[in-house]
Design a protein around this motif. Structure first.
Motif, PDB file in Angstrom:
ATOM      1  N   GLU A   1      47.075  75.772 117.398  1.00 25.83           N
ATOM      2  CA  GLU A   1      45.943  76.325 116.653  1.00 25.83           C
ATOM      3  C   GLU A   1      46.446  76.592 115.242  1.00 25.83           C
ATOM      4  O   GLU A   1      47.188  77.541 115.005  1.00 25.83           O
ATOM      5  CB  GLU A   1      45.443  77.605 117.311  1.00 25.83           C
ATOM      6  CG  GLU A   1      44.087  78.044 116.808  1.00 25.83           C
ATOM      7  CD  GLU A   1      43.495  79.179 117.617  1.00 25.83           C
ATOM      8  OE1 GLU A   1      42.711  78.902 118.550  1.00 25.83           O
ATOM      9  OE2 GLU A   1      43.834  80.340 117.348  1.00 25.83           O
ATOM     10  N   SER A   2      46.047  75.742 114.334  1.00 29.08           N
ATOM     11  CA  SER A   2      46.556  75.759 112.964  1.00 29.08           C
ATOM     12  C   SER A   2      45.555  76.450 112.027  1.00 29.08           C
ATOM     13  O   SER A   2      44.342  76.285 112.170  1.00 29.08           O
ATOM     14  CB  SER A   2      46.802  74.320 112.498  1.00 29.08           C
ATOM     15  OG  SER A   2      47.026  74.271 111.114  1.00 29.08           O
ATOM     16  N   VAL A   3      46.086  77.224 111.087  1.00 23.77           N
ATOM     17  CA  VAL A   3      45.259  77.930 110.108  1.00 23.77           C
ATOM     18  C   VAL A   3      45.577  77.400 108.718  1.00 23.77           C
ATOM     19  O   VAL A   3      46.731  77.439 108.275  1.00 23.77           O
ATOM     20  CB  VAL A   3      45.499  79.449 110.152  1.00 23.77           C
ATOM     21  CG1 VAL A   3      44.526  80.175 109.202  1.00 23.77           C
ATOM     22  CG2 VAL A   3      45.356  79.981 111.575  1.00 23.77           C
TER      23      VAL A   3
ATOM     24  N   LYS B   1      39.610  90.441 119.888  1.00 24.57           N
ATOM     25  CA  LYS B   1      39.835  89.045 119.533  1.00 24.57           C
ATOM     26  C   LYS B   1      38.611  88.200 119.847  1.00 24.57           C
ATOM     27  O   LYS B   1      38.245  87.309 119.086  1.00 24.57           O
ATOM     28  CB  LYS B   1      41.052  88.506 120.283  1.00 24.57           C
ATOM     29  CG  LYS B   1      42.376  89.070 119.790  1.00 24.57           C
ATOM     30  CD  LYS B   1      43.541  88.506 120.574  1.00 24.57           C
ATOM     31  CE  LYS B   1      44.861  89.038 120.064  1.00 24.57           C
ATOM     32  NZ  LYS B   1      46.006  88.512 120.859  1.00 24.57           N
TER      33      LYS B   1
ATOM     34  N   GLU C   1      42.073  73.323 116.065  1.00 19.81           N
ATOM     35  CA  GLU C   1      42.847  73.039 117.264  1.00 19.81           C
ATOM     36  C   GLU C   1      43.326  71.596 117.166  1.00 19.81           C
ATOM     37  O   GLU C   1      42.520  70.671 117.097  1.00 19.81           O
ATOM     38  CB  GLU C   1      42.006  73.214 118.527  1.00 19.81           C
ATOM     39  CG  GLU C   1      42.801  72.925 119.796  1.00 19.81           C
ATOM     40  CD  GLU C   1      41.935  72.925 121.039  1.00 19.81           C
ATOM     41  OE1 GLU C   1      41.884  73.956 121.735  1.00 19.81           O
ATOM     42  OE2 GLU C   1      41.286  71.883 121.308  1.00 19.81           O
TER      43      GLU C   1
ATOM     44  N   VAL D   1      40.350  77.384 110.931  1.00 15.76           N
ATOM     45  CA  VAL D   1      41.207  77.345 112.110  1.00 15.76           C
ATOM     46  C   VAL D   1      40.909  76.052 112.861  1.00 15.76           C
ATOM     47  O   VAL D   1      39.754  75.780 113.204  1.00 15.76           O
ATOM     48  CB  VAL D   1      40.974  78.560 113.031  1.00 15.76           C
ATOM     49  CG1 VAL D   1      41.855  78.463 114.278  1.00 15.76           C
ATOM     50  CG2 VAL D   1      41.263  79.857 112.283  1.00 15.76           C
TER      51      VAL D   1
ATOM     52  N   GLU E   1      38.952  79.871 104.939  1.00 15.48           N
ATOM     53  CA  GLU E   1      40.022  79.805 105.935  1.00 15.48           C
ATOM     54  C   GLU E   1      39.493  79.017 107.130  1.00 15.48           C
ATOM     55  O   GLU E   1      38.442  79.334 107.679  1.00 15.48           O
ATOM     56  CB  GLU E   1      40.452  81.192 106.380  1.00 15.48           C
ATOM     57  CG  GLU E   1      41.577  81.158 107.418  1.00 15.48           C
ATOM     58  CD  GLU E   1      42.080  82.534 107.795  1.00 15.48           C
ATOM     59  OE1 GLU E   1      42.819  83.132 106.981  1.00 15.48           O
ATOM     60  OE2 GLU E   1      41.716  83.027 108.886  1.00 15.48           O
TER      61      GLU E   1
ATOM     62  N   ASN F   1      48.291  80.177 114.961  1.00 13.65           N
ATOM     63  CA  ASN F   1      47.950  81.262 115.879  1.00 13.65           C
ATOM     64  C   ASN F   1      48.710  81.123 117.191  1.00 13.65           C
ATOM     65  O   ASN F   1      49.157  82.107 117.768  1.00 13.65           O
ATOM     66  CB  ASN F   1      46.443  81.288 116.143  1.00 13.65           C
ATOM     67  CG  ASN F   1      45.666  81.771 114.931  1.00 13.65           C
ATOM     68  OD1 ASN F   1      46.205  82.468 114.073  1.00 13.65           O
ATOM     69  ND2 ASN F   1      44.403  81.388 114.845  1.00 13.65           N
ATOM     70  N   GLN F   2      48.833  79.904 117.668  1.00  8.46           N
ATOM     71  CA  GLN F   2      49.581  79.662 118.902  1.00  8.46           C
ATOM     72  C   GLN F   2      49.991  78.192 118.980  1.00  8.46           C
ATOM     73  O   GLN F   2      49.351  77.334 118.388  1.00  8.46           O
ATOM     74  CB  GLN F   2      48.760  80.037 120.135  1.00  8.46           C
ATOM     75  CG  GLN F   2      47.453  79.263 120.295  1.00  8.46           C
ATOM     76  CD  GLN F   2      46.682  79.704 121.527  1.00  8.46           C
ATOM     77  OE1 GLN F   2      47.015  80.694 122.166  1.00  8.46           O
ATOM     78  NE2 GLN F   2      45.668  78.953 121.872  1.00  8.46           N
TER      79      GLN F   2
ATOM     80  N   TRP G   1      42.766  95.921 109.814  1.00 11.58           N
ATOM     81  CA  TRP G   1      41.799  94.909 110.253  1.00 11.58           C
ATOM     82  C   TRP G   1      40.410  95.522 110.387  1.00 11.58           C
ATOM     83  O   TRP G   1      39.413  94.929 110.006  1.00 11.58           O
ATOM     84  CB  TRP G   1      42.260  94.346 111.593  1.00 11.58           C
ATOM     85  CG  TRP G   1      41.407  93.226 112.114  1.00 11.58           C
ATOM     86  CD1 TRP G   1      41.528  91.900 111.849  1.00 11.58           C
ATOM     87  CD2 TRP G   1      40.289  93.336 113.002  1.00 11.58           C
ATOM     88  NE1 TRP G   1      40.567  91.180 112.507  1.00 11.58           N
ATOM     89  CE2 TRP G   1      39.792  92.030 113.219  1.00 11.58           C
ATOM     90  CE3 TRP G   1      39.654  94.412 113.630  1.00 11.58           C
ATOM     91  CZ2 TRP G   1      38.705  91.787 114.040  1.00 11.58           C
ATOM     92  CZ3 TRP G   1      38.563  94.156 114.451  1.00 11.58           C
ATOM     93  CH2 TRP G   1      38.106  92.854 114.645  1.00 11.58           C
TER      94      TRP G   1
END
Length: 231
Positions: free
Chosen positions: A224-226, A10, A208, A206, A204, A173-174, A50
């Motif tokens: 944490e938005s995608v 990660k 916060e 990401v 894409e 993500n979270q 992945w």
């Protein structure tokens, strides 16, 4: 130890996405042994996909096996221009929204839609005597659902990424709710860009997003938005 391998992946995923070389060169001998075991047990797993997607070199039975390189992404000129501008702002606060009042009426309407009528949200009299907050509080998912309006993502007159033909909420993500949003308080969102990655026909991103509560030191939500932009 396997958890350490996952954490390592990660941390390095963004670097590896832009620099193609043997993945094993990142690993210490101990981690490498676990990586080999991990790959052998994950041939059909999401991890294996992945690895292939990012063109990493897997190590199995002591041998390096080069994964077939994916087709290069041909970026739309507007996507490339936007990516270059966003990369310069990574980690910086790029947006602070307007204050929005989360009143009891809004909380009650959300309770009706979701069938979540817990008294801590919908019974002001009981909350005043039994709740440690002495008032009702917004559902955590209500706060989360307000991210679009708080970040001005749904304002057609003030689009965040006007050059994109379409913006898609790809997921989260979270999410954490450090402090409850009390009825009648004001909230607003503060946004930072965490990463920007080219994808087929777009980008894409990401982000916060921190939901600030007026007069409160702790935020009501940190997510944490995608999102994906298509050009």
């Amino acid at each position: 130890m396997k958890e350490k391998v996952v954490d390592f992946i990660k941390r390095k995923r963004e670097v590896l996405a832009h620099h193609q070389f043997e993945f094993k060169d990142w690993l210490s001998p101990t981690i490498r042994d676990y990586w080999v075991e991990f790959l052998n047990k994950a041939n059909n797993s999401q991890l294996a996909s992945w690895v292939k997607e990012h063109n990493l070199v897997s190590v199995a039975n002591g041998n390096s096996v080069e994964v077939e390189k994916p087709e290069p992404i041909e970026m739309h000129p507007e996507a490339e221009k936007l990516m270059n501008s966003l990369v310069e702002t990574l980690g910086e606060e790029i947006h602070v929204g307007q204050w929005l009042t989360v009143d009891q009426s809004r909380i009650d309407r959300f309770a009706e839609v979701t069938d979540d009528h817990q008294w801590i949200h919908t019974d002001p009299e009981r909350a005043q005597t039994e709740s440690p907050f002495k008032t009702t509080i917004a559902h955590g998912f209500l706060t989360l659902s307000l991210l679009s309006v708080l970040t001005d993502s749904v304002d057609p007159a003030n689009q965040k990424f006007p050059t994109a033909k379409m913006t898609v909420n790809y997921g989260l993500n979270q999410v954490r709710f450090p402090y409850p949003v009390k009825s009648g308080t004001n909230v607003r969102a503060r946004t930072k860009i965490q990463s920007v990655t080219p994808i087929k026909r777009g980008l894409e991103i990401v982000q916060e997003i921190t939901v600030e509560i007026e007069g409160c030191r702790r935020p009501g939500c940190v997510a944490e938005s995608v999102v994906r932009l298509y050009f």
